[in-house]
Design a protein around this motif. Structure first.
Motif, PDB file in Angstrom:
ATOM      1  N   LEU A   1      76.297  22.018  58.483  1.00  0.00           N
ATOM      2  CA  LEU A   1      77.169  21.501  57.844  1.00  0.00           C
ATOM      3  C   LEU A   1      78.274  20.716  58.391  1.00  0.00           C
ATOM      4  O   LEU A   1      79.131  20.123  57.487  1.00  0.00           O
ATOM      5  CB  LEU A   1      77.798  22.438  56.657  1.00  0.00           C
ATOM      6  CG  LEU A   1      76.694  23.207  55.539  1.00  0.00           C
ATOM      7  CD1 LEU A   1      77.334  24.194  54.656  1.00  0.00           C
ATOM      8  CD2 LEU A   1      75.824  21.933  54.912  1.00  0.00           C
ATOM      9  N   VAL A   2      78.394  20.534  59.465  1.00  0.00           N
ATOM     10  CA  VAL A   2      79.421  19.864  60.011  1.00  0.00           C
ATOM     11  C   VAL A   2      78.791  18.514  60.547  1.00  0.00           C
ATOM     12  O   VAL A   2      77.813  18.351  61.047  1.00  0.00           O
ATOM     13  CB  VAL A   2      79.884  20.652  61.686  1.00  0.00           C
ATOM     14  CG1 VAL A   2      80.769  19.679  62.158  1.00  0.00           C
ATOM     15  CG2 VAL A   2      80.330  21.942  61.419  1.00  0.00           C
ATOM     16  N   GLY A   3      79.711  17.673  60.072  1.00  0.00           N
ATOM     17  CA  GLY A   3      79.404  16.043  59.956  1.00  0.00           C
ATOM     18  C   GLY A   3      78.262  15.686  59.161  1.00  0.00           C
ATOM     19  O   GLY A   3      77.626  14.501  59.317  1.00  0.00           O
ATOM     20  N   VAL A   4      77.936  16.253  58.111  1.00  0.00           N
ATOM     21  CA  VAL A   4      77.072  15.911  57.125  1.00  0.00           C
ATOM     22  C   VAL A   4      78.020  15.210  55.943  1.00  0.00           C
ATOM     23  O   VAL A   4      79.131  15.140  55.853  1.00  0.00           O
ATOM     24  CB  VAL A   4      76.331  17.032  56.547  1.00  0.00           C
ATOM     25  CG1 VAL A   4      75.400  17.713  57.559  1.00  0.00           C
ATOM     26  CG2 VAL A   4      77.392  18.040  55.785  1.00  0.00           C
ATOM     27  N   GLU A   5      77.196  14.181  55.379  1.00  0.00           N
ATOM     28  CA  GLU A   5      78.070  13.544  54.257  1.00  0.00           C
ATOM     29  C   GLU A   5      78.136  14.610  53.173  1.00  0.00           C
ATOM     30  O   GLU A   5      77.479  15.254  52.798  1.00  0.00           O
ATOM     31  CB  GLU A   5      76.873  12.567  53.870  1.00  0.00           C
ATOM     32  CG  GLU A   5      76.302  11.398  55.033  1.00  0.00           C
ATOM     33  CD  GLU A   5      75.401  10.436  54.500  1.00  0.00           C
ATOM     34  OE1 GLU A   5      75.375   9.348  55.003  1.00  0.00           O
ATOM     35  OE2 GLU A   5      74.537  10.913  53.479  1.00  0.00           O
TER      36      GLU A   5
ATOM     37  N   ASP B   1      91.176  16.974  52.829  1.00  0.00           N
ATOM     38  CA  ASP B   1      90.768  18.479  52.636  1.00  0.00           C
ATOM     39  C   ASP B   1      89.020  18.408  53.095  1.00  0.00           C
ATOM     40  O   ASP B   1      88.434  19.455  53.074  1.00  0.00           O
ATOM     41  CB  ASP B   1      90.208  18.501  50.979  1.00  0.00           C
ATOM     42  CG  ASP B   1      91.793  19.118  50.580  1.00  0.00           C
ATOM     43  OD1 ASP B   1      92.784  19.521  51.421  1.00  0.00           O
ATOM     44  OD2 ASP B   1      92.066  18.751  49.326  1.00  0.00           O
ATOM     45  N   VAL B   2      88.733  17.437  53.604  1.00  0.00           N
ATOM     46  CA  VAL B   2      87.316  17.168  54.016  1.00  0.00           C
ATOM     47  C   VAL B   2      87.344  18.162  55.588  1.00  0.00           C
ATOM     48  O   VAL B   2      86.189  18.488  55.906  1.00  0.00           O
ATOM     49  CB  VAL B   2      86.752  16.020  54.158  1.00  0.00           C
ATOM     50  CG1 VAL B   2      85.531  15.786  55.292  1.00  0.00           C
ATOM     51  CG2 VAL B   2      86.471  15.259  52.900  1.00  0.00           C
ATOM     52  N   GLY B   3      88.326  18.164  56.073  1.00  0.00           N
ATOM     53  CA  GLY B   3      88.628  19.252  57.028  1.00  0.00           C
ATOM     54  C   GLY B   3      88.472  20.587  56.951  1.00  0.00           C
ATOM     55  O   GLY B   3      88.345  21.396  57.921  1.00  0.00           O
TER      56      GLY B   3
ATOM     57  N   GLY C   1      81.815   8.879  50.735  1.00  0.00           N
ATOM     58  CA  GLY C   1      82.388   8.136  51.942  1.00  0.00           C
ATOM     59  C   GLY C   1      82.706   8.761  53.229  1.00  0.00           C
ATOM     60  O   GLY C   1      83.094   8.267  54.086  1.00  0.00           O
ATOM     61  N   PHE C   2      82.913  10.268  52.955  1.00  0.00           N
ATOM     62  CA  PHE C   2      83.311  11.039  53.962  1.00  0.00           C
ATOM     63  C   PHE C   2      82.224  11.811  54.396  1.00  0.00           C
ATOM     64  O   PHE C   2      81.155  12.240  53.779  1.00  0.00           O
ATOM     65  CB  PHE C   2      84.260  11.967  53.187  1.00  0.00           C
ATOM     66  CG  PHE C   2      85.626  11.294  52.877  1.00  0.00           C
ATOM     67  CD1 PHE C   2      86.628  10.850  53.759  1.00  0.00           C
ATOM     68  CD2 PHE C   2      85.737  10.951  51.562  1.00  0.00           C
ATOM     69  CE1 PHE C   2      87.532  10.181  53.190  1.00  0.00           C
ATOM     70  CE2 PHE C   2      86.839  10.268  51.078  1.00  0.00           C
ATOM     71  CZ  PHE C   2      88.046   9.669  51.709  1.00  0.00           C
TER      72      PHE C   2
END
Length: 156
Positions: free
Chosen positions: A63-67, A138-140, A53-54
């Motif tokens: 890999l930036v903005g990927v699910e 942590d997704v950051g 969901g993130f």
């Protein structure tokens, strides 16, 4: 409404397939169905992962903005006692006993993979430090790959 979808690697060409998961009990075959075709793609069971969901906020180019899916790996920078940077690696896991996604240090991946460590006192720290709220923060962290395309990341 949350999007429930999965990814898995094709048994035919090793490419990622994204969509809806189905298991055929009779043939014991795993499939991913996409929106644009009516026939499912057979996928390798060990590569099937659920969408968290993130989306990633940082990472290697592409890999930036990927699910973010189960099995994705993030790099975490910490400091040692001398104040020097050291890197740790964390992998996204679905912990069935807790009913949530966790981001855990790679060195604990195989321990947690087939064991219910959620009730063992030695792992209380893990579940206190890696709860779903923390996961969204942590997704950051920079996403650096996944355990299927980059299995060497589990050895870090």
């Amino acid at each position: 409404m949350e999007t429930i979808k999965f990814r898995g690697k094709s048994v035919h060409n090793n490419e990622w397939i994204f969509g809806y998961y189905c298991f055929d009990r009779q043939s014991k075959t795993h499939y991913i169905f996409t929106d644009d075709v009516e026939v499912g793609f057979e996928v390798k069971s060990e590569t099937i992962g659920m969408f968290t969901g993130f989306k990633s906020e940082k990472g290697k180019k592409g890999l930036v903005g990927v699910e973010v899916y189960e099995g994705d790996v993030f790099r975490q920078e910490k400091e040692n006692e001398a104040g020097e940077p050291i890197f740790g690696y964390c992998v996204v896991m679905w912990i069935r006993q807790r009913g949530a996604f966790y981001i855990i240090p790679v060195e604990h991946y195989y321990i947690l993979l087939d064991n219910d460590c959620s009730k063992e006192v030695e792992f209380d720290w893990l579940f206190e430090d890696a709860e779903l709220y923390d996961f969204s923060i942590d997704v950051g962290l920079p996403m650096i790959g996944n355990i299927y395309d980059n299995p060497e990341l589990l050895k870090k």
